[in-house]
Design a protein around this motif. Structure first.
Motif, PDB file in Angstrom:
ATOM      1  N   ASN A  67      62.049 -70.243   0.847  1.00  0.00           N
ATOM      2  CA  ASN A  67      62.076 -69.413  -0.081  1.00  0.00           C
ATOM      3  C   ASN A  67      62.596 -68.781  -0.438  1.00  0.00           C
ATOM      4  O   ASN A  67      62.411 -67.785  -1.142  1.00  0.00           O
ATOM      5  CB  ASN A  67      60.760 -69.603   0.056  1.00  0.00           C
ATOM      6  CG  ASN A  67      59.663 -70.662   0.063  1.00  0.00           C
ATOM      7  OD1 ASN A  67      59.805 -71.405  -0.994  1.00  0.00           O
ATOM      8  ND2 ASN A  67      58.557 -71.056   0.712  1.00  0.00           N
ATOM      9  N   THR A  68      63.832 -68.299   0.327  1.00  0.00           N
ATOM     10  CA  THR A  68      64.863 -67.105   0.657  1.00  0.00           C
ATOM     11  C   THR A  68      65.869 -66.773  -0.969  1.00  0.00           C
ATOM     12  O   THR A  68      66.274 -67.951  -0.560  1.00  0.00           O
ATOM     13  CB  THR A  68      64.947 -67.083   1.833  1.00  0.00           C
ATOM     14  OG1 THR A  68      64.185 -66.568   2.589  1.00  0.00           O
ATOM     15  CG2 THR A  68      66.226 -65.472   1.691  1.00  0.00           C
ATOM     16  N   LYS A  69      66.262 -65.895  -1.304  1.00  0.00           N
ATOM     17  CA  LYS A  69      67.170 -66.131  -2.556  1.00  0.00           C
ATOM     18  C   LYS A  69      68.102 -65.310  -2.281  1.00  0.00           C
ATOM     19  O   LYS A  69      68.145 -64.699  -1.112  1.00  0.00           O
ATOM     20  CB  LYS A  69      66.755 -65.542  -3.842  1.00  0.00           C
ATOM     21  CG  LYS A  69      65.300 -66.364  -4.316  1.00  0.00           C
ATOM     22  CD  LYS A  69      65.964 -67.501  -6.042  1.00  0.00           C
ATOM     23  CE  LYS A  69      64.263 -68.362  -6.139  1.00  0.00           C
ATOM     24  NZ  LYS A  69      64.061 -69.159  -5.531  1.00  0.00           N
ATOM     25  N   TRP A  70      69.378 -66.106  -2.382  1.00  0.00           N
ATOM     26  CA  TRP A  70      70.710 -65.180  -2.170  1.00  0.00           C
ATOM     27  C   TRP A  70      71.044 -63.398  -2.308  1.00  0.00           C
ATOM     28  O   TRP A  70      70.993 -62.879  -1.684  1.00  0.00           O
ATOM     29  CB  TRP A  70      71.753 -65.671  -2.964  1.00  0.00           C
ATOM     30  CG  TRP A  70      72.422 -65.233  -4.418  1.00  0.00           C
ATOM     31  CD1 TRP A  70      71.098 -66.288  -5.452  1.00  0.00           C
ATOM     32  CD2 TRP A  70      72.622 -64.785  -4.566  1.00  0.00           C
ATOM     33  NE1 TRP A  70      72.109 -66.091  -6.343  1.00  0.00           N
ATOM     34  CE2 TRP A  70      72.710 -64.948  -6.534  1.00  0.00           C
ATOM     35  CE3 TRP A  70      73.569 -63.226  -4.693  1.00  0.00           C
ATOM     36  CZ2 TRP A  70      72.812 -63.529  -7.501  1.00  0.00           C
ATOM     37  CZ3 TRP A  70      73.556 -62.070  -5.197  1.00  0.00           C
ATOM     38  CH2 TRP A  70      73.787 -63.278  -6.908  1.00  0.00           C
ATOM     39  N   GLU A  71      70.015 -63.644  -3.524  1.00  0.00           N
ATOM     40  CA  GLU A  71      69.978 -61.794  -4.053  1.00  0.00           C
ATOM     41  C   GLU A  71      68.747 -60.538  -2.470  1.00  0.00           C
ATOM     42  O   GLU A  71      69.522 -59.857  -2.813  1.00  0.00           O
ATOM     43  CB  GLU A  71      69.179 -61.705  -5.310  1.00  0.00           C
ATOM     44  CG  GLU A  71      70.101 -62.491  -6.333  1.00  0.00           C
ATOM     45  CD  GLU A  71      69.027 -63.436  -7.040  1.00  0.00           C
ATOM     46  OE1 GLU A  71      69.598 -63.702  -7.661  1.00  0.00           O
ATOM     47  OE2 GLU A  71      68.792 -64.323  -5.574  1.00  0.00           O
ATOM     48  N   GLU A  72      68.413 -61.459  -1.931  1.00  0.00           N
ATOM     49  CA  GLU A  72      68.067 -61.172  -0.696  1.00  0.00           C
ATOM     50  C   GLU A  72      68.927 -60.654   0.184  1.00  0.00           C
ATOM     51  O   GLU A  72      68.576 -60.108   0.489  1.00  0.00           O
ATOM     52  CB  GLU A  72      66.485 -61.824  -0.267  1.00  0.00           C
ATOM     53  CG  GLU A  72      65.222 -62.096  -1.427  1.00  0.00           C
ATOM     54  CD  GLU A  72      64.631 -63.401  -0.363  1.00  0.00           C
ATOM     55  OE1 GLU A  72      63.325 -62.304  -0.441  1.00  0.00           O
ATOM     56  OE2 GLU A  72      64.265 -64.309  -0.992  1.00  0.00           O
ATOM     57  N   PHE A  73      69.924 -61.358   0.455  1.00  0.00           N
ATOM     58  CA  PHE A  73      70.614 -61.705   1.160  1.00  0.00           C
ATOM     59  C   PHE A  73      71.604 -60.034   0.758  1.00  0.00           C
ATOM     60  O   PHE A  73      71.672 -59.411   2.113  1.00  0.00           O
ATOM     61  CB  PHE A  73      71.307 -62.547   1.573  1.00  0.00           C
ATOM     62  CG  PHE A  73      70.938 -64.311   2.204  1.00  0.00           C
ATOM     63  CD1 PHE A  73      70.066 -63.409   3.083  1.00  0.00           C
ATOM     64  CD2 PHE A  73      71.336 -65.036   1.366  1.00  0.00           C
ATOM     65  CE1 PHE A  73      69.108 -64.901   3.647  1.00  0.00           C
ATOM     66  CE2 PHE A  73      70.430 -66.520   2.131  1.00  0.00           C
ATOM     67  CZ  PHE A  73      69.218 -66.365   2.653  1.00  0.00           C
ATOM     68  N   ILE A  74      71.572 -59.845  -0.259  1.00  0.00           N
ATOM     69  CA  ILE A  74      72.382 -58.866  -0.647  1.00  0.00           C
ATOM     70  C   ILE A  74      71.421 -57.648  -0.622  1.00  0.00           C
ATOM     71  O   ILE A  74      72.866 -56.864   0.037  1.00  0.00           O
ATOM     72  CB  ILE A  74      73.134 -59.509  -1.892  1.00  0.00           C
ATOM     73  CG1 ILE A  74      73.879 -60.601  -2.367  1.00  0.00           C
ATOM     74  CG2 ILE A  74      73.648 -57.684  -3.008  1.00  0.00           C
ATOM     75  CD1 ILE A  74      75.498 -60.334  -2.156  1.00  0.00           C
ATOM     76  N   HIS A  75      70.316 -57.813  -0.814  1.00  0.00           N
ATOM     77  CA  HIS A  75      69.644 -56.538  -0.601  1.00  0.00           C
ATOM     78  C   HIS A  75      69.820 -55.992   0.635  1.00  0.00           C
ATOM     79  O   HIS A  75      69.572 -54.568   1.632  1.00  0.00           O
ATOM     80  CB  HIS A  75      68.217 -57.276  -0.935  1.00  0.00           C
ATOM     81  CG  HIS A  75      67.540 -55.710  -0.727  1.00  0.00           C
ATOM     82  ND1 HIS A  75      67.086 -54.324  -1.570  1.00  0.00           N
ATOM     83  CD2 HIS A  75      66.526 -55.573  -0.151  1.00  0.00           C
ATOM     84  CE1 HIS A  75      66.496 -53.397  -1.259  1.00  0.00           C
ATOM     85  NE2 HIS A  75      66.041 -54.420  -0.559  1.00  0.00           N
ATOM     86  N   ASP A  76      69.719 -57.771   2.699  1.00  0.00           N
ATOM     87  CA  ASP A  76      69.812 -57.179   3.300  1.00  0.00           C
ATOM     88  C   ASP A  76      70.906 -56.499   3.715  1.00  0.00           C
ATOM     89  O   ASP A  76      70.524 -55.002   4.351  1.00  0.00           O
ATOM     90  CB  ASP A  76      69.636 -58.481   3.868  1.00  0.00           C
ATOM     91  CG  ASP A  76      67.737 -58.987   3.798  1.00  0.00           C
ATOM     92  OD1 ASP A  76      67.218 -58.430   3.743  1.00  0.00           O
ATOM     93  OD2 ASP A  76      67.467 -59.884   4.487  1.00  0.00           O
ATOM     94  N   SER A  77      72.029 -57.156   2.920  1.00  0.00           N
ATOM     95  CA  SER A  77      73.024 -56.215   3.737  1.00  0.00           C
ATOM     96  C   SER A  77      73.457 -55.480   3.143  1.00  0.00           C
ATOM     97  O   SER A  77      73.923 -54.035   4.105  1.00  0.00           O
ATOM     98  CB  SER A  77      74.276 -56.928   3.140  1.00  0.00           C
ATOM     99  OG  SER A  77      74.529 -57.225   1.388  1.00  0.00           O
ATOM    100  N   ASP A  78      72.940 -54.619   1.791  1.00  0.00           N
ATOM    101  CA  ASP A  78      72.795 -53.412   1.682  1.00  0.00           C
ATOM    102  C   ASP A  78      72.023 -52.189   2.653  1.00  0.00           C
ATOM    103  O   ASP A  78      72.471 -50.566   2.738  1.00  0.00           O
ATOM    104  CB  ASP A  78      72.206 -53.240   0.507  1.00  0.00           C
ATOM    105  CG  ASP A  78      73.353 -53.845  -1.034  1.00  0.00           C
ATOM    106  OD1 ASP A  78      74.572 -53.323  -0.923  1.00  0.00           O
ATOM    107  OD2 ASP A  78      73.201 -54.553  -2.536  1.00  0.00           O
ATOM    108  N   ASP A  79      70.406 -52.753   2.606  1.00  0.00           N
ATOM    109  CA  ASP A  79      70.154 -51.996   3.721  1.00  0.00           C
ATOM    110  C   ASP A  79      70.578 -51.825   4.878  1.00  0.00           C
ATOM    111  O   ASP A  79      70.606 -51.000   5.649  1.00  0.00           O
ATOM    112  CB  ASP A  79      68.415 -53.089   3.694  1.00  0.00           C
ATOM    113  CG  ASP A  79      67.589 -52.056   2.309  1.00  0.00           C
ATOM    114  OD1 ASP A  79      68.249 -51.550   1.423  1.00  0.00           O
ATOM    115  OD2 ASP A  79      66.751 -53.049   2.659  1.00  0.00           O
TER     116      ASP A  79
END
Length: 176
Positions: A67-79
């Protein structure tokens, strides 16, 4: 862990240090545990802060994974970058280290921020398998093919080490 839902061994790793930082990113079906040795060794050799965040949906269960979208990984990396860079002093160095698809997160960050260097472990820039040409069609069949089984988990040959590895034996077709 019954409270957090994180599999034991898949927790993020953060070790404070001095003079710089190394931000690590694990791969698509893995967890921070995959880079624990490298992070501990880097800290031991450099004295730098090391941080291996757990990407959303990883190190918990297959439902979270799918249920994870690639946009969440981008957000995780920025955070993760904002978190580790806030601890740096003027003149400190900062490096990125990424494994497989984690190396792609490095490219994202390197396009936005300045780093002193990047380290890539088996970056997944190109899929060479013949079947890769069919990946765009998976979105139409996700209801029937929710997961794709991996032939093996990494290149670990030692049975003891493999039994301790925290990684999914499948790829979620929604994440590809």
């Amino acid at each position: 862990n019954a409270i957090t839902g994180i599999i034991e061994g898949a927790e993020p790793l953060y070790i404070p240090g001095e003079g710089g930082a190394i931000l690590f990113f694990h791969g698509l079906s893995s967890s921070p545990q995959a880079l624990k040795y490298q992070a501990l060794r880097a800290h031991e050799l450099t004295g730098y802060t090391v941080y291996v965040p757990r990407l959303t949906g990883r190190g918990t269960n297959l439902e979270d994974c799918s249920n994870t979208k690639w946009e969440e990984f981008i957000h995780d990396s920025d955070d993760a970058y904002k978190s580790i860079s806030s601890d740096l002093k003027e003149g400190d160095k900062i490096f990125l280290a990424g494994q497989s698809s984690g190396a792609l997160l490095q490219v994202h960050l390197a396009a936005k921020y300045e780093f002193d260097g990047i380290i890539m472990y088996a970056p997944s820039f190109l899929l060479l398998e013949n079947d890769a040409r069919y990946l765009p069609l998976l979105k139409y069949f996700q209801f029937a093919i929710p997961y794709l089984k991996k032939d093996k988990i990494g290149d670990i040959e030692d049975p003891q080490a493999l039994s301790e590895r925290v990684a999914y034996p499948f790829f979620s077709s929604k994440n590809l």
